[in-house]
Design an enzyme around this catalytic site. Structure first.
Site, PDB file in Angstrom:
ATOM      1  N   LYS A 126       0.821  -1.601   0.146  1.00  0.00           N
ATOM      2  CA  LYS A 126       0.372  -0.110   0.088  1.00  0.00           C
ATOM      3  C   LYS A 126       1.184   1.135   0.020  1.00  0.00           C
ATOM      4  O   LYS A 126       2.159   1.614   0.222  1.00  0.00           O
ATOM      5  CB  LYS A 126      -0.495   0.185   1.194  1.00  0.00           C
ATOM      6  CG  LYS A 126      -2.309   0.729   1.359  1.00  0.00           C
ATOM      7  CD  LYS A 126      -3.263   0.370   0.598  1.00  0.00           C
ATOM      8  CE  LYS A 126      -4.550   1.285   0.158  1.00  0.00           C
ATOM      9  NZ  LYS A 126      -5.672   0.584  -0.579  1.00  0.00           N
ATOM     10  N   ASP A 166      -7.298   4.362  -4.912  1.00  0.00           N
ATOM     11  CA  ASP A 166      -7.761   4.270  -2.593  1.00  0.00           C
ATOM     12  C   ASP A 166      -8.283   5.626  -3.110  1.00  0.00           C
ATOM     13  O   ASP A 166      -8.453   6.397  -4.178  1.00  0.00           O
ATOM     14  CB  ASP A 166      -6.776   4.152  -1.910  1.00  0.00           C
ATOM     15  CG  ASP A 166      -7.389   3.411  -0.248  1.00  0.00           C
ATOM     16  OD1 ASP A 166      -7.634   2.389  -0.371  1.00  0.00           O
ATOM     17  OD2 ASP A 166      -7.173   4.064   0.385  1.00  0.00           O
TER      18      ASP A 166
HETATM   19  P1  NDP Z   1     -13.246   7.558  -2.143  1.00  0.00           P
HETATM   20  O1  NDP Z   1     -11.548   8.656  -2.050  1.00  0.00           O
HETATM   21  O2  NDP Z   1     -13.406   7.967  -3.737  1.00  0.00           O
HETATM   22  O3  NDP Z   1     -14.299   8.084  -1.125  1.00  0.00           O
HETATM   23  C1  NDP Z   1     -13.936   7.982   0.014  1.00  0.00           C
HETATM   24  C2  NDP Z   1     -15.281   7.989   0.598  1.00  0.00           C
HETATM   25  O4  NDP Z   1     -15.283   8.542   2.009  1.00  0.00           O
HETATM   26  C3  NDP Z   1     -15.597  10.056   0.888  1.00  0.00           C
HETATM   27  O5  NDP Z   1     -17.284  10.163   0.475  1.00  0.00           O
HETATM   28  C4  NDP Z   1     -14.752  11.003   1.359  1.00  0.00           C
HETATM   29  O6  NDP Z   1     -15.513  12.228   1.578  1.00  0.00           O
HETATM   30  C5  NDP Z   1     -15.278   9.600   2.557  1.00  0.00           C
HETATM   31  N1  NDP Z   1     -14.209   9.592   3.779  1.00  0.00           N
HETATM   32  C6  NDP Z   1     -12.652   9.818   3.891  1.00  0.00           C
HETATM   33  N2  NDP Z   1     -11.933  10.233   4.858  1.00  0.00           N
HETATM   34  C7  NDP Z   1     -12.765  10.018   5.321  1.00  0.00           C
HETATM   35  C8  NDP Z   1     -13.111  10.816   6.706  1.00  0.00           C
HETATM   36  N3  NDP Z   1     -11.611  10.863   7.590  1.00  0.00           N
HETATM   37  N4  NDP Z   1     -14.466  10.672   7.586  1.00  0.00           N
HETATM   38  C9  NDP Z   1     -15.653  10.924   7.070  1.00  0.00           C
HETATM   39  N5  NDP Z   1     -16.076   9.911   5.609  1.00  0.00           N
HETATM   40  C10 NDP Z   1     -14.136  10.645   4.875  1.00  0.00           C
HETATM   41  O7  NDP Z   1     -12.584   6.296  -2.190  1.00  0.00           O
HETATM   42  P2  NDP Z   1     -12.480   5.119  -2.154  1.00  0.00           P
HETATM   43  O8  NDP Z   1     -14.571   4.980  -2.383  1.00  0.00           O
HETATM   44  O9  NDP Z   1     -12.773   4.463  -2.959  1.00  0.00           O
HETATM   45  O10 NDP Z   1     -12.490   4.148  -0.969  1.00  0.00           O
HETATM   46  C11 NDP Z   1     -13.454   4.193   0.943  1.00  0.00           C
HETATM   47  C12 NDP Z   1     -13.123   3.314   1.301  1.00  0.00           C
HETATM   48  O11 NDP Z   1     -12.937   2.154   0.633  1.00  0.00           O
HETATM   49  C13 NDP Z   1     -11.435   2.920   2.362  1.00  0.00           C
HETATM   50  O12 NDP Z   1     -11.706   2.285   3.186  1.00  0.00           O
HETATM   51  C14 NDP Z   1     -10.822   2.119   1.167  1.00  0.00           C
HETATM   52  O13 NDP Z   1      -9.925   2.004   1.525  1.00  0.00           O
HETATM   53  C15 NDP Z   1     -11.599   1.101   0.641  1.00  0.00           C
HETATM   54  N6  NDP Z   1     -11.714   0.197  -0.766  1.00  0.00           N
HETATM   55  C16 NDP Z   1     -11.163   0.753  -1.812  1.00  0.00           C
HETATM   56  C17 NDP Z   1     -11.074  -0.033  -2.732  1.00  0.00           C
HETATM   57  C18 NDP Z   1     -11.123   0.679  -3.634  1.00  0.00           C
HETATM   58  O14 NDP Z   1     -11.562   0.080  -4.835  1.00  0.00           O
HETATM   59  N7  NDP Z   1     -11.031   1.840  -3.962  1.00  0.00           N
HETATM   60  C19 NDP Z   1     -10.752  -1.232  -2.887  1.00  0.00           C
HETATM   61  C20 NDP Z   1     -11.410  -1.445  -1.224  1.00  0.00           C
HETATM   62  C21 NDP Z   1     -11.626  -0.798  -0.541  1.00  0.00           C
HETATM   63  P3  NDP Z   1     -15.205  13.323   1.600  1.00  0.00           P
HETATM   64  O15 NDP Z   1     -15.568  13.980   0.064  1.00  0.00           O
HETATM   65  O16 NDP Z   1     -15.852  14.783   2.509  1.00  0.00           O
HETATM   66  O17 NDP Z   1     -13.452  13.221   1.514  1.00  0.00           O
END
Ligand code: NDP
Length: 446
Positions: A126, A166
């Site tokens: 990562k 991510d």
């Molecule tokens: P994105 O950046 O596309 O979206 C993240 C979302 O989470 C946004 O809505 C963001 O809000 C919110 N967010 C981020 N940080 C915080 C925080 N500290 N408190 C509250 N809300 C928060 O990321 P992904 O959808 O890709 O990833 C989301 C999760 O899924 C992560 O844990 C990631 O590790 C996991 N994941 C992702 C994969 C992928 O293929 N993308 C695969 C497997 C797991 P805002 O817009 O306000 O920042």
């Protein structure tokens, strides 16, 4: 059991002081694995777990870049190459101000188990940076990505380490990173996944994590002769994983009540339908706005600075970030009737919340099993790049479904307890562990 975990963790804490997230993920694994190792002494004798928690390599570097005002900015970049026993390092890049070594070590550690569960030949890693793409212009993001890759390219490659997206790293960032890698190396290779379809990306990769979480829930429900039709669903986040979880839930006849971002959540009692979801996708992916605007557009409630766990539901998908669901949230969810929690995010539930899910015997799917669909299709993207070929949507979706079914079966195989309760945490941890541990034993003390 507690004694076993405590004495193991004491040493881990000394070696990794102040790395809270990493220690949390190790202790969760230790709870499942230490007991299993008592009956399988070869793993103990060869210190497999002790070796597994030590990254094979950590790369940390300066990322200087120039903003639109001509000022110099400096960020810190990382790549944690955790374990390559079953394949080249594979795992996403996160660009977020909260990124530090502890966060990336926990994500890399989780990743090795997740990748093992997919059955594909991928080790775990990562990376990322404490850079915040929010509020930056496209050109600023491009300059940052180019500077980041100018160092990272020395450590990655299609047979060595293949990063993906991510939090904060989506199609735009992957494009800039790939462009810079290609320019420096002078070769067009599958060094990153999540690429655009026109230049080597796989169909279904954007959808894969969200769809996969829903497929996993369908497998859990199938064991109870149940399905998603009419289920009330709450989702946190509104990014990549949340969007495609919502899309698949809607397609399967569930009612999606909430979505959120880091500033608050919206509660739409009428349900977020596909038309409203298209609005969210445009809002978040193109306009890069706030979820609050959804409430203004569709006249529903907005809860600033809150998480959606107080809304009564059948199924909850924590899909935003780590430790977003604590013990109190777990109590609230279950007392409101929630009987299934499936993690799209990595480690979104605290240990106390997980213990409550387990003691309540609800259906609880930990991220490393439930959200493995993303990296699984990344693995399929690597296969297509090697073949210099592109498979159809239907074929990849079918393969994704089969992989998720197999992960579910592995969890059932290793996680079945009294009264047919399936402990998915134990199942996922042991099933993921055995494959990596056996490969490590076979490859000697390296
Ligand atoms: P994105 O950046 O596309 O979206 C993240 C979302 O989470 C946004 O809505 C963001 O809000 C919110 N967010 C981020 N940080 C915080 C925080 N500290 N408190 C509250 N809300 C928060 O990321 P992904 O959808 O890709 O990833 C989301 C999760 O899924 C992560 O844990 C990631 O590790 C996991 N994941 C992702 C994969 C992928 O293929 N993308 C695969 C497997 C797991 P805002 O817009 O306000 O920042």
């Amino acid at each position: 059991m507690e004694l076993l975990v405590d004495s193991f963790m004491k040493e881990v804490e000394v070696r990794n002081p102040h790395e809270e997230e990493f220690l949390q993920s190790v202790s969760e694994i230790a709870e499942s694995i230490l007991l299993y190792m008592e009956d399988h002494p070869q793993y103990k004798k060869y210190k497999v777990l002790e070796r597994m928690i030590e990254p094979e390599r950590v790369i940390m570097f300066r990322v200087p870049w120039v903003n639109d005002h001509g000022e110099i900015e400096v960020n810190r970049g990382y790549r944690v190459q955790m374990n390559s026993a079953i394949g080249p390092y594979k795992g996403g890049l996160r660009f977020h101000p909260s990124v530090n070594l502890s966060v990336l070590k926990f994500l890399a550690f989780e990743q090795i188990f997740k990748n093992s569960l997919t059955g594909l030949p991928m080790g775990g890693g990562k990376g990322g940076a404490d850079f915040d793409p929010k509020g930056k212009s496209d050109l600023e993001v491009m300059r940052f990505c180019q500077s980041y890759m100018t160092e990272l390219f020395k450590h990655v490659g299609p047979n060595m380490d293949i990063p993906a997206g991510d939090i904060g790293v989506g199609a735009r960032e992957i494009g800039y990173l790939f462009g810079q890698y290609k320019r420096i190396k002078g070769e067009f290779t599958g060094v990153l996944t999540g690429k655009g379809h026109e230049w080597g990306g796989s169909l279904i990769r954007p959808e894969a994590t969200g769809y996969g979480v829903v497929y996993f829930v369908q497998e859990m429900l199938k064991m109870r002769n149940d399905n998603l039709k009419g289920k009330r669903v709450i989702i946190s986040g509104s990014g990549n994983v949340a969007q495609f979880t919502a899309e698949k839930c809607i397609a399967e006849g569930a009612k999606v009540l909430t979505m959120s971002d880091s500033k608050g959540f919206v509660y739409d009692a009428n349900g977020i339908d596909s038309h409203k979801l298209a609005y969210i996708m445009h809002l978040k992916n193109v306009k890069r706005g706030r979820i609050k605007e959804y409430a203004e557009e569709f006249g529903c409630e907005y809860f600033p600075n809150e998480k959606p766990w107080s809304i009564p539901c059948d199924i909850a998908f924590p899909n935003a970030t780590q430790n977003e669901l604590d013990h109190q949230d777990a109590l609230t969810l279950i007392s409101n009737g929630c009987f299934c929690v499936a993690e799209g995010a990595n480690m979104p539930s605290t240990r106390a919340a997980i213990h409550h899910f387990e003691s309540s015997k609800i259906l609880y799917a930990p991220g490393k099993a439930a959200n493995a669909g993303g990296v699984a299709v990344s693995g399929l993207e690597m296969s297509q790049n090697s073949l210099r070929y592109s498979w159809s949507r239907e074929k990849i979706d079918r393969k994704l479904k089969v992989i998720i079914e197999q992960i579910h079966q592995s969890c059932v195989q290793y996680g079945r307890e009294e009264n047919d309760y399936i402990n998915y945490v134990k199942g996922a941890n042991i099933a993921g562990f055995v494959k990596i541990a056996d490969a490590m034993l076979a490859q000697g003390i390296v």
